[in-house]
Design a protein around this motif. Structure first.
Motif, PDB file in Angstrom:
ATOM      1  N   TRP A  10       0.825  -1.224   0.000  1.00  0.00           N
ATOM      2  CA  TRP A  10       0.000   0.000   0.000  1.00  0.00           C
ATOM      3  C   TRP A  10       0.852   1.264   0.000  1.00  0.00           C
ATOM      4  O   TRP A  10       0.338   2.357  -0.182  1.00  0.00           O
ATOM      5  CB  TRP A  10      -0.914   0.023   1.223  1.00  0.00           C
ATOM      6  CG  TRP A  10      -1.999  -1.011   1.209  1.00  0.00           C
ATOM      7  CD1 TRP A  10      -2.276  -1.924   0.226  1.00  0.00           C
ATOM      8  CD2 TRP A  10      -2.979  -1.237   2.243  1.00  0.00           C
ATOM      9  NE1 TRP A  10      -3.360  -2.691   0.582  1.00  0.00           N
ATOM     10  CE2 TRP A  10      -3.808  -2.298   1.812  1.00  0.00           C
ATOM     11  CE3 TRP A  10      -3.227  -0.656   3.495  1.00  0.00           C
ATOM     12  CZ2 TRP A  10      -4.868  -2.771   2.593  1.00  0.00           C
ATOM     13  CZ3 TRP A  10      -4.274  -1.129   4.272  1.00  0.00           C
ATOM     14  CH2 TRP A  10      -5.085  -2.177   3.818  1.00  0.00           C
ATOM     15  N   LYS A  11       2.137   1.128   0.259  1.00  0.00           N
ATOM     16  CA  LYS A  11       3.023   2.294   0.396  1.00  0.00           C
ATOM     17  C   LYS A  11       2.423   3.281   1.411  1.00  0.00           C
ATOM     18  O   LYS A  11       1.738   2.852   2.328  1.00  0.00           O
ATOM     19  CB  LYS A  11       3.266   2.946  -0.964  1.00  0.00           C
ATOM     20  CG  LYS A  11       3.643   1.936  -2.041  1.00  0.00           C
ATOM     21  CD  LYS A  11       4.249   2.588  -3.241  1.00  0.00           C
ATOM     22  CE  LYS A  11       4.422   1.551  -4.329  1.00  0.00           C
ATOM     23  NZ  LYS A  11       5.369   1.941  -5.345  1.00  0.00           N
ATOM     24  N   MET A  12       2.653   4.586   1.236  1.00  0.00           N
ATOM     25  CA  MET A  12       2.137   5.543   2.231  1.00  0.00           C
ATOM     26  C   MET A  12       0.768   6.063   1.782  1.00  0.00           C
ATOM     27  O   MET A  12       0.581   7.251   1.522  1.00  0.00           O
ATOM     28  CB  MET A  12       3.124   6.694   2.447  1.00  0.00           C
ATOM     29  CG  MET A  12       2.855   7.444   3.757  1.00  0.00           C
ATOM     30  SD  MET A  12       4.097   8.710   4.108  1.00  0.00           S
ATOM     31  CE  MET A  12       3.707   9.951   2.899  1.00  0.00           C
ATOM     32  N   ASN A  13      -0.158   5.125   1.653  1.00  0.00           N
ATOM     33  CA  ASN A  13      -1.525   5.450   1.253  1.00  0.00           C
ATOM     34  C   ASN A  13      -2.475   4.852   2.268  1.00  0.00           C
ATOM     35  O   ASN A  13      -2.160   3.877   2.934  1.00  0.00           O
ATOM     36  CB  ASN A  13      -1.823   4.846  -0.130  1.00  0.00           C
ATOM     37  CG  ASN A  13      -0.991   5.486  -1.221  1.00  0.00           C
ATOM     38  OD1 ASN A  13      -1.141   6.672  -1.516  1.00  0.00           O
ATOM     39  ND2 ASN A  13      -0.078   4.715  -1.806  1.00  0.00           N
ATOM     40  N   GLY A  14      -3.660   5.444   2.336  1.00  0.00           N
ATOM     41  CA  GLY A  14      -4.712   4.860   3.162  1.00  0.00           C
ATOM     42  C   GLY A  14      -5.127   5.743   4.309  1.00  0.00           C
ATOM     43  O   GLY A  14      -4.502   6.772   4.600  1.00  0.00           O
ATOM     44  N   ILE A 231       2.394  -5.950  -5.599  1.00  0.00           N
ATOM     45  CA  ILE A 231       1.528  -5.037  -6.338  1.00  0.00           C
ATOM     46  C   ILE A 231       1.425  -3.713  -5.599  1.00  0.00           C
ATOM     47  O   ILE A 231       1.000  -3.692  -4.442  1.00  0.00           O
ATOM     48  CB  ILE A 231       0.082  -5.620  -6.452  1.00  0.00           C
ATOM     49  CG1 ILE A 231       0.089  -7.143  -6.708  1.00  0.00           C
ATOM     50  CG2 ILE A 231      -0.734  -4.852  -7.485  1.00  0.00           C
ATOM     51  CD1 ILE A 231       0.658  -7.564  -8.019  1.00  0.00           C
ATOM     52  N   GLY A 232       1.766  -2.622  -6.259  1.00  0.00           N
ATOM     53  CA  GLY A 232       1.629  -1.302  -5.650  1.00  0.00           C
ATOM     54  C   GLY A 232       0.284  -0.693  -5.992  1.00  0.00           C
ATOM     55  O   GLY A 232      -0.736  -0.970  -5.360  1.00  0.00           O
ATOM     56  N   GLY A 233       0.255   0.137  -7.040  1.00  0.00           N
ATOM     57  CA  GLY A 233      -0.946   0.890  -7.382  1.00  0.00           C
ATOM     58  C   GLY A 233      -2.207   0.051  -7.470  1.00  0.00           C
ATOM     59  O   GLY A 233      -3.264   0.435  -6.933  1.00  0.00           O
TER      60      GLY A 233
END
Ligand code: PEP
Length: 249
Positions: A10-14, A231-233
């Motif tokens: 998710w990286k720095m998302n959410g 999977i990123g995006g």
């Protein structure tokens, strides 16, 4: 026979609300996947993942950990803290951490070893930049990155390692390695693993990462040495993540 493994980064998302919607969207149509599935969330949301996913087929993990066991390392998160939240996985050496936080091969090796000794499965990322690929150094770079990790890992722990081949030029860019290009590097990595331990090499999952999407996942996942995806995006949209899981299963 290696199981396929689809892991979301998710990286720095959410946010609490966005994660709840994403996780329930994934769970609503997951069924019983015939592959391993995990999400790697920002650390503050690991407890939320635990609450939402505890009885599901989806494991959860973190995106980084400290190479230190504990102590005066402000801002760092230890492997033991991740196991407190029942994480199964942790990413080590993502190219964004190598590029923006100066993580060296040696540090990534120590992080992977720390994860393994706490009972976590590290997803170790390796991959070349565009300049390295264009100057014919792909194998040299991924070999160097992999060997720095293998050096820190005992034979008995090798099968708990997950390797992710993520060409830097393909991450978040919409450019994907062709299945043949990715397969070549995966086969090379498996060969390096086999040189270390032949039996373990047949079991270690090697994931591809770099703009894997619903429309290219099946072709990538059909390759002999591509055992799944990081999977990123596409992991941020339930429908896309599910489509990739279903392509793997
Ligand atoms: C990643 O961050 O590991 C990644 C592969 O990102 P994306 O799928 O967005 O290229």
């Amino acid at each position: 026979m290696r199981r396929k493994f689809i892991a979301g980064n998710w990286k720095m998302n959410g946010s609490l609300a966005a994660n709840a919607a994403l996780l329930s969207g994934i769970q609503a149509n997951l069924g019983s996947p015939n592959c391993d599935v995990a999400v790697c969330a920002p650390a503050p949301y690991l407890d939320q993942c635990r609450g939402a996913l505890a009885d599901s087929a989806i494991a959860w993990g973190a995106q980084d950990l400290s190479a230190h066991e504990s102590g005066a390392y402000t801002g760092e998160i230890s492997a033991a803290m991740l196991t407190d939240f029942d994480c199964s996985y942790v990413i080590a050496g993502h190219s964004e951490r190598r590029a923006y936080h100066g993580e060296s091969d040696e540090l990534v090796g120590r992080k992977a070893a720390r994860a393994l000794s706490a009972g976590l499965r590290p997803i170790v990322c390796v991959g070349e930049t565009l300049e390295e690929r264009e100057s014919g150094r792909t194998e040299q770079v991924v070999q160097r990155q992999l060997e720095a990790v293998l050096k820190e890992v005992a034979d008995a722990d090798l099968v708990r390692l997950v390797v992710a081949y993520e060409p830097v030029w393909a991450i978040g860019t919409g450019k994907t390695a062709t299945p043949q290009m990715a397969q070549e590097v995966h086969a090379f990595l498996r060969g390096r693993l086999a040189a270390r331990h032949a039996a373990a090499a047949t079991q270690i999952q090697i994931l591809y990462g770099g703009s894997m999407k619903p429309d290219n996942a099946a072709d990538l996942l059909a390759m002999e040495d591509i055992d799944g995806g990081l999977i990123g995006g596409a992991a941020l949209k339930a429908a896309d993540f599910l489509a990739i899981i279903h392509a793997a299963a």
